[in-house]
Design a protein around this motif. Structure first.
Motif: not given
Length: 198
Positions: A134-159
């Motif tokens: 499940c932890v490995a699959l949660i990594f995949c959830h994050g990965y999908a957002h990293g691909v789509e992220a634009t703008g202030n990615v650091s603030m997006f990730a922290v939030a």
């Protein structure tokens, strides 16, 4: 220990139906069309408005509660999932689109449902394996957002990490009031409905 014990014949018909339906569903090319991935606010609300994340994070929090009893151990596992998610965002941002991520996200809902079903009777080794998957699959959830992220990615990730932490803790606490393997049927049903209408 035989890995097959994790997916024993005791799985409910609902989970079996969910497995077949999930495999038959088309997976979209983008994880979350229509969601912004560029600001603190969007990161804060997305784990709530992204239903796949909402289900996974609440269910994982419950799974951790049923898997280990020490609060410190539970917090360590929740922190590991959080690190995996944020690491996934960073990986997606740096490595770009990767085939199979969307399928892994859909599969994560099945895996966490099956894990919750088995957690009351499974061996310690099987429980540990389920949490690790499940932890490995949660990594995949994050990965999908990293691909789509634009703008202030650091603030997006922290939030997103803040919101995800709150959801996992909420799932963890709710599990104390619903100590039944049938919680997995509820997770599976919610996941199936989401996948059918998404």
């Amino acid at each position: 220990m035989k890995p097959s014990k994790f997916f024993s014949p005791n799985l409910s018909p609902l989970l079996s139906l969910f497995a077949v339906a999930a495999m038959a569903l088309p997976v979209s090319a983008h994880a979350h069309p229509g969601h912004e991935h560029s600001s603190f606010f969007s990161g804060l609300v997305h784990p709530i408005t992204g239903v796949d994340h909402l289900i996974m994070l609440l269910a994982f929090g419950a799974l951790v509660f049923f898997t280990v009893k020490k609060t410190s151990a539970q917090l360590s596992l929740l922190a590991a999932a959080l690190i995996a998610m944020v690491g996934g965002v960073a990986a997606g941002l740096n490595f770009g689109e990767l085939g199979g991520i969307e399928g892994a996200i859909a599969a994560s809902l099945l895996v966490v449902s099956a894990a919750l079903w088995q957690v009351f009777t499974a061996s310690k080794q099987v429980k540990s394996m389920a949490v690790a998957v499940c932890v490995a699959l949660i990594f995949c959830h994050g990965y999908a957002h990293g691909v789509e992220a634009t703008g202030n990615v650091s603030m997006f990730a922290v939030a997103m990490a803040i919101s995800a932490s709150a959801l996992m803790l909420l799932g963890n606490r709710l599990a104390a009031f619903a100590s039944s393997r049938w919680i997995s049927a509820g997770v599976a049903f919610a996941s199936l409905v989401y996948l059918l209408v998404a």
